[in-house]
Design a protein around this motif. Structure first.
Motif, short mmCIF file in Angstrom:
data_model
loop_
_atom_site.label_atom_id
_atom_site.label_comp_id
_atom_site.label_asym_id
_atom_site.label_seq_id
_atom_site.Cartn_x
_atom_site.Cartn_y
_atom_site.Cartn_z
N MET A 28 33.37 36.15 -25.93
CA MET A 28 32.06 35.47 -26.09
C MET A 28 32.45 33.86 -25.77
O MET A 28 33.18 33.24 -26.47
CB MET A 28 31.52 35.74 -27.37
N LYS A 29 31.84 33.36 -24.88
CA LYS A 29 31.73 32.16 -24.41
C LYS A 29 31.72 30.95 -25.24
O LYS A 29 32.67 30.07 -25.55
CB LYS A 29 30.95 31.89 -23.25
N ARG A 30 30.72 31.04 -26.10
CA ARG A 30 30.42 29.82 -27.11
C ARG A 30 31.52 30.26 -28.27
O ARG A 30 31.90 29.00 -28.64
CB ARG A 30 29.23 30.21 -27.71
N VAL A 31 32.02 31.32 -28.89
CA VAL A 31 32.97 31.31 -29.74
C VAL A 31 34.29 30.93 -29.20
O VAL A 31 35.16 30.14 -29.83
CB VAL A 31 33.21 32.77 -30.26
N SER A 32 34.54 31.13 -28.00
CA SER A 32 35.90 30.53 -27.30
C SER A 32 35.89 28.86 -27.24
O SER A 32 36.67 28.20 -27.48
CB SER A 32 36.00 31.24 -26.06
N ILE A 33 34.77 28.22 -26.75
CA ILE A 33 34.71 26.95 -26.64
C ILE A 33 34.68 26.25 -28.08
O ILE A 33 35.41 25.50 -28.31
CB ILE A 33 33.26 26.71 -25.94
N LEU A 34 34.24 27.07 -29.08
CA LEU A 34 34.12 26.58 -30.47
C LEU A 34 35.47 26.54 -31.02
O LEU A 34 35.94 25.40 -31.72
CB LEU A 34 33.23 27.35 -31.37
N ASN A 35 36.09 27.57 -30.68
CA ASN A 35 37.64 27.31 -31.27
C ASN A 35 38.47 26.59 -30.62
O ASN A 35 39.50 25.94 -31.21
CB ASN A 35 38.27 29.10 -30.70
N ARG A 36 38.09 26.21 -29.38
CA ARG A 36 38.84 25.23 -28.74
C ARG A 36 38.77 23.96 -29.09
O ARG A 36 39.37 23.04 -29.41
CB ARG A 36 38.78 25.19 -26.90
N LEU A 37 37.43 23.52 -29.60
CA LEU A 37 36.76 22.36 -30.11
C LEU A 37 37.48 22.21 -31.28
O LEU A 37 38.10 20.98 -31.71
CB LEU A 37 35.60 22.25 -30.23
N GLU A 38 37.52 23.16 -32.04
CA GLU A 38 38.20 22.97 -33.47
C GLU A 38 39.51 22.73 -33.51
O GLU A 38 40.11 21.84 -34.12
CB GLU A 38 38.01 24.26 -34.34
N LYS A 39 40.27 23.30 -32.47
CA LYS A 39 41.52 22.87 -32.15
C LYS A 39 42.01 21.47 -31.84
O LYS A 39 42.89 20.99 -32.15
CB LYS A 39 42.11 23.88 -31.18
N THR A 40 40.96 21.00 -30.97
CA THR A 40 41.35 19.73 -30.47
C THR A 40 41.17 18.78 -31.95
O THR A 40 41.89 17.73 -31.67
CB THR A 40 40.22 19.19 -29.72
N GLY A 41 40.48 19.03 -32.81
CA GLY A 41 40.29 18.20 -33.88
C GLY A 41 39.60 16.70 -33.73
O GLY A 41 38.72 16.22 -34.77
N VAL A 42 39.90 16.15 -32.81
CA VAL A 42 39.51 14.65 -32.66
C VAL A 42 39.10 14.78 -31.25
O VAL A 42 39.36 14.97 -30.09
CB VAL A 42 40.66 13.76 -32.44
N VAL A 43 37.38 14.40 -31.22
CA VAL A 43 36.65 14.27 -29.91
C VAL A 43 36.60 13.12 -29.57
O VAL A 43 35.98 12.11 -30.58
CB VAL A 43 35.38 15.03 -30.08
N ALA A 44 37.03 12.40 -28.47
CA ALA A 44 36.64 11.10 -28.05
C ALA A 44 35.35 10.84 -27.36
O ALA A 44 35.07 11.73 -26.51
CB ALA A 44 37.81 10.64 -27.07
N VAL A 45 34.63 9.96 -28.12
CA VAL A 45 33.17 9.65 -27.53
C VAL A 45 33.50 8.48 -26.44
O VAL A 45 33.51 7.44 -26.74
CB VAL A 45 32.68 9.10 -28.53
N VAL A 46 33.24 9.18 -25.06
CA VAL A 46 33.59 7.96 -24.11
C VAL A 46 32.38 7.50 -23.65
O VAL A 46 31.37 8.07 -23.15
CB VAL A 46 34.30 8.93 -22.74
#
Length: 222
Positions: free
Chosen positions: A1-19
């Motif tokens: 499932m696309k959204r679940v996959s993206i959410l898992n990847r987001l959680e794995k990144t941990g830090v989101v850079a606001v550019v």
């Protein structure tokens, strides 16, 4: 499932850079510098001129690197959200909750991270399918507020943005956030063209998150 996959990847990144950036070129160079430093979550804001073009270019450059997640920030309406998604954005971040934006994101199976400050806003966002709530601005509260929000809604996934630093990042994760958004001090050197410094600061954040993640996983096994 696309959204679940993206959410898992987001959680794995941990830090989101606001550019952010004064020009398209500055935002692109800053994004590449951040990824080079080890941070894999990029929130390219729509305050950047031609933001959709920047997102399209980043999505193309990193399409073979699934650990890099490129999203759009400062998305104020559904029209902008759709523009960002068609350009390749894998998540949409708003400074506030907007129902029409939530519906567009649901339509395209893209995670929506609306900015909320109150339990009422968070409840409305969750009802409309938001998976992660952006606690914004985080510096209006501080890490101690997380337990207060999660007491009535333990299933809340929170990502504070604004006021997150190397000094207090550990406190935020200890409090139970799923990720953090960082911008100001990370991007400051880009304004003067010092992208090597951006990479250096990004590496400090990446190392800090790796250290925190290790500690959190250790706690789970104790």
């Amino acid at each position: 499932m696309k959204r679940v996959s993206i959410l898992n990847r987001l959680e794995k990144t941990g830090v989101v850079a606001v550019v952010r950036g004064a020009t398209k070129e500055e935002a692109l160079k800053a994004s590449h510098a951040i990824v080079a430093g080890g941070l894999k979550g990029i929130e390219l804001t729509f305050t950047v001129p031609n933001a959709d073009e920047v997102i399209r270019e980043l999505a193309t450059v990193y399409k073979d690197q699934p650990e890099v997640v490129v999203g759009a920030g400062t998305v104020l309406d559904a029209i902008t959200a759709r523009l960002a998604i068609l350009a390749g954005a894998e998540f949409i971040v708003s400074p506030n909750f907007d129902k029409e934006t939530a519906e567009i994101c649901n339509l395209y199976q893209i995670p929506y991270l609306p900015g909320c400050m109150t339990i009422t806003e968070m409840k409305e966002a969750l009802k409309s399918g938001a998976d992660i709530i952006k606690l914004f601005p985080g510096n209006a509260y501080g890490p101690s507020i997380i337990s207060a929000f999660k007491a009535p809604m333990p299933h809340l996934n929170l990502m504070p943005t604004g006021g997150v630093s190397l000094a207090n990042m550990q406190e935020w994760f200890d409090a139970g956030v799923i990720a953090v958004g960082v911008g100001g001090n990370l991007l400051a050197p880009a304004a003067t063209g010092d992208f090597a410094k951006v990479t250096e600061v990004a590496r400090q954040y990446a190392d800090k998150f790796a250290e925190i993640k290790g500690l959190l996983e250790l706690e789970k096994t104790d």
